[in-house]
Design an enzyme around this catalytic site. Structure first.
Site, short mmCIF file in Angstrom:
data_model
loop_
_atom_site.label_atom_id
_atom_site.label_comp_id
_atom_site.label_asym_id
_atom_site.label_seq_id
_atom_site.Cartn_x
_atom_site.Cartn_y
_atom_site.Cartn_z
CG ASP A 1 -1.94 -1.07 1.24
OD1 ASP A 1 -2.25 -1.59 0.15
OD2 ASP A 1 -2.43 -1.42 2.33
CE1 TYR B 1 3.64 -6.73 4.39
CE2 TYR B 1 3.02 -8.95 5.03
CZ TYR B 1 3.18 -7.98 4.07
OH TYR B 1 2.88 -8.27 2.75
CG ASP C 1 -4.87 2.62 5.50
OD1 ASP C 1 -5.61 3.63 5.46
OD2 ASP C 1 -4.44 2.06 4.48
NE ARG D 1 -5.04 -2.22 3.75
CZ ARG D 1 -5.89 -2.14 2.73
NH1 ARG D 1 -6.90 -1.30 2.79
NH2 ARG D 1 -5.75 -2.89 1.67
#
Length: 304
Positions: free
Chosen positions: A47, A75, A89, A181
């Site tokens: 993203d 991550y 987000d 997310r």
């Protein structure tokens, strides 16, 4: 008459540290221009808000990028509790606020444990998945919501790195196709206060880790073409997990012409892919089609 491709025949893999606020495609094109490469592709988008490891495949390496698309990822993310946003987000509008009770580490760990292993996720509307040829995020921006089927993904680990009154930081090890997310939103729902992520950084993709990354600025600072190309990993790092064959000139010639060749395939079953080398030079991938017989699968166009 075919149009000649602009740029240089640059082959290899760049481990790029994608900056925040830039799309993966924009970062890819910036890297391609800095390297003057004819052809480039990435191995899974991040993203715009996200940073971190974006392997960029150049030239012949693009032929083998699919092997990295299947790879597991790691991550680090920052989860803010008490606010639900339209996008999951910090870039989205806050659409709901909820009270956040006081949690101790054991309560958080208990909820995190529910999201380890094989889980189902509903892909977010703000994603690049397509519906009738259009990305879902385009439809979401028009105020439309499309029903999405749940997808099964694997979360190997969710490690709590730290926490404060606003939320906590996690390190997540997961399979391809996992939406961090969505994971954060689902954890927020389980904690009954809602959540969204305020930061996301990819630390690892398959065999590649963030300690070998270069920023666009660092790549540009290398100056000359030779210095920049020296930052690239060879194309065969994308398939280093596969077995390999070293063949002689005659067998290599047959395979490069699309024919079969004979070699020792002991220990490999039919349909097994393998790397092919001649004098230590990577020629691409072959497939075992029978005991002692290999055939070309995906070969490089040249060995310059």
């Amino acid at each position: 008459m075919a149009r000649r491709r602009r740029g240089l025949p640059v082959d290899g893999v760049l481990l790029l540290d994608k900056p925040q606020g830039m799309s993966s495609n924009h970062a890819l094109q910036r890297a391609r221009r800095l390297l003057q490469a004819q052809k480039a592709g990435h191995t899974g988008t991040l993203d715009p808000m996200a940073t971190g490891l974006l392997p960029v495949c150049l030239g012949e390496a693009t032929k083998f990028s699919s092997h990295l698309l299947e790879a597991d990822k790691v991550y680090r993310t920052r989860v803010r509790l008490g606010e639900i946003t339209a996008t999951g987000d910090a870039e989205g509008e806050v659409i709901e606020r909820r009270a956040v009770k006081s949690f101790d580490d054991d309560e958080i760990e208990s909820v995190l444990a529910r999201f380890r292993g094989d889980i189902e996720q509903v892909p977010p509307m703000y994603s690049a998945l397509k519906h009738r040829g259009r990305p879902l995020y385009q439809l979401a921006r028009e105020g439309k919501t499309i029903e999405r089927a749940p997808r099964r993904v694997t979360v190997y680990d969710t490690r709590l790195l730290g926490r404060d009154e606003a939320g906590f930081e996690l390190e997540v090890t997961c399979s391809k196709g996992t939406y961090i997310r969505t994971l954060a939103e689902d954890i927020g729902q389980a904690l009954e206060c809602g959540a969204h992520i305020t930061a996301l950084r990819r630390l690892r993709t398959g065999p590649f880790a963030d300690d070998a990354m270069l920023t666009l600025e660092a790549l540009e600072a290398r100056g000359g073409q030779a210095e920049r190309e020296a930052a690239l990993l060879p194309a065969d790092v994308l398939v280093a997990h596969l077995p390999c064959f070293e063949v002689d000139d005659m067998s290599a010639g047959r395979l490069l012409q699309g024919q079969q060749a004979l070699t020792d395939t002991a220990g490999l079953s039919e349909d097994s892919p393998a790397r092919l080398y001649r004098d230590g030079v990577f020629l691409g991938l072959v497939t075992v089609i029978a005991a002692g017989v290999i055939a070309p699968r995906r070969l490089v166009a040249s060995t310059h």
